[in-house]
Design an enzyme around this catalytic site. Sequence first.
Site, PDB file in Angstrom:
ATOM      1  N   SER A  41     159.819  80.495  76.413  1.00 44.57           N
ATOM      2  CA  SER A  41     159.904  79.309  75.545  1.00 44.57           C
ATOM      3  C   SER A  41     158.699  79.362  74.622  1.00 44.57           C
ATOM      4  O   SER A  41     157.716  80.040  74.923  1.00 44.57           O
ATOM      5  CB  SER A  41     159.828  78.040  76.402  1.00 44.57           C
ATOM      6  OG  SER A  41     159.653  76.900  75.599  1.00 44.57           O
TER       7      SER A  41
ATOM      8  N   TYR B 156     156.113  73.415  83.712  1.00 40.12           N
ATOM      9  CA  TYR B 156     156.913  74.217  82.768  1.00 40.12           C
ATOM     10  C   TYR B 156     155.989  75.168  81.997  1.00 40.12           C
ATOM     11  O   TYR B 156     156.281  76.352  81.856  1.00 40.12           O
ATOM     12  CB  TYR B 156     157.645  73.261  81.828  1.00 40.12           C
ATOM     13  CG  TYR B 156     158.749  73.888  81.003  1.00 40.12           C
ATOM     14  CD1 TYR B 156     159.960  74.256  81.574  1.00 40.12           C
ATOM     15  CD2 TYR B 156     158.582  74.093  79.629  1.00 40.12           C
ATOM     16  CE1 TYR B 156     160.975  74.810  80.804  1.00 40.12           C
ATOM     17  CE2 TYR B 156     159.594  74.647  78.854  1.00 40.12           C
ATOM     18  CZ  TYR B 156     160.793  74.999  79.455  1.00 40.12           C
ATOM     19  OH  TYR B 156     161.795  75.555  78.681  1.00 40.12           O
TER      20      TYR B 156
END
Length: 281
Positions: free
Chosen positions: A143, A157
Site C-alpha cells: 500500500s 496496518y
Amino acid sequence: MQDLKEKAVLVTGAASGIGRATAVEFAREGADPLILSDINPKGLEETAALVERLGCRTVILPADVSDYDAVKEMASVALDQAGRVDILVNVAGTAIISPLELMTMEEWKKVVGVDLFGALHTVHCLYPHMLERGSGHIVNIASVAGLLALHPYNAPYYLSKFGTVGFTEALMLEASAHGIGVTCICPGGVKTPIYDDSPFKGFDEEVREKVKKLMLASAEEPEDTARAIVDAVKKNRYLVVTTPVARAGYFIRRHFSLAWFPLMRAVSRRFVDGLEKYRVR
Ligand code: NAD
C-alpha cells in the site's frame, strides 16, 4: 512475462475488491487456471463464476493466510491440481482502525498475521517451487501506507505494509538472480469493502464514514489496480504506486523529507483534535 496465456495464477484475497478484479483481469489476458484463495468461500464462488465466464478454469481453495499450516496445505493442493504456479499474487488484507493505546496484542497480531505474514507464508511455500522451475513472478500488494504513514489510528496496518515493502524488496534482490520476477504494488485509495469491513475501535461509528470519505476522495476502482498489477507482471516492474495522490505523497516524502514530518505532525494534530469529540471512553 509478457504473454500471460495459460499461466497458472494463484490469487489470495480473491473473494473481494482488488483480489477479485485481479483474478478477472488475469483471466481476460488468457491466464489459465486461476487458483482462487480467501477465507470467504461464498465470495470465492462469485469470483470463480466471473472468471469462468471468460473461459478460464478455476481451482477454489479457501484458506486463512495468517495460518502457516493452512497455507502449506493450500499451496500443496494448488500444485497437485494445477501442476504449477507461474504467478503468485498476495492480495489478502485487513485493517483495524483504533488509537494505538486501545489496541490489544491479539488485534496487532491479527493485522500483521494477515497483511505481512500472509504474504510471507505463501512465498515460503511457493518460492522454492519457482526456484526449481527457474521461472515465475510474485506480486505482493502492500500500500502507499507501506511507504508513508498518512493518518493516525492505523498503526498495525503501517507496521504490516512497511514490513511488506521491505520483505518484497529483499525477495526481489534474491529472486531476480534466479529469473523470478517480483513486484510490489502500493495502491493509494481503492473503492473496496475494506473500509466497511475493518473494525473501528474507540470512536462512534459515524467516524467510519468520515474516514472512508477522506480515504476514498481520490480513490481508484479495483479494476484500475488490477490492470496496474497485470501490466507490472508483463513489464517486470518492481515498484508501482497507483493513484496520482499517492504518487504525489510519495514524491514529496522522498524529496522534501525535512518539510514532510513537521507537515504531517501538524496535519495529524488537526486530525486527532477533529476526532476528539467522537472518542468513546
Ligand atoms: P477487500 O476487503 O475487498 O479484500 C480483502 C480480501 O482479503 C477479502 O476477500 C477478505 O476475505 C480477504 N482476507 C481477509 N483476511 C484474510 C485471511 N486471514 N486469509 C485469507 N483472506 C483474507 O479489500 P481490498 O481493498 O481489496 O484489499 C486487498 C489488498 O489491498 C489488501 O492487502 C489491502 O491492504 C490492500 N490495499 C487496499 C487499499 C484500499 O484502499 N482498498 C489501498 C491500498 C492497499
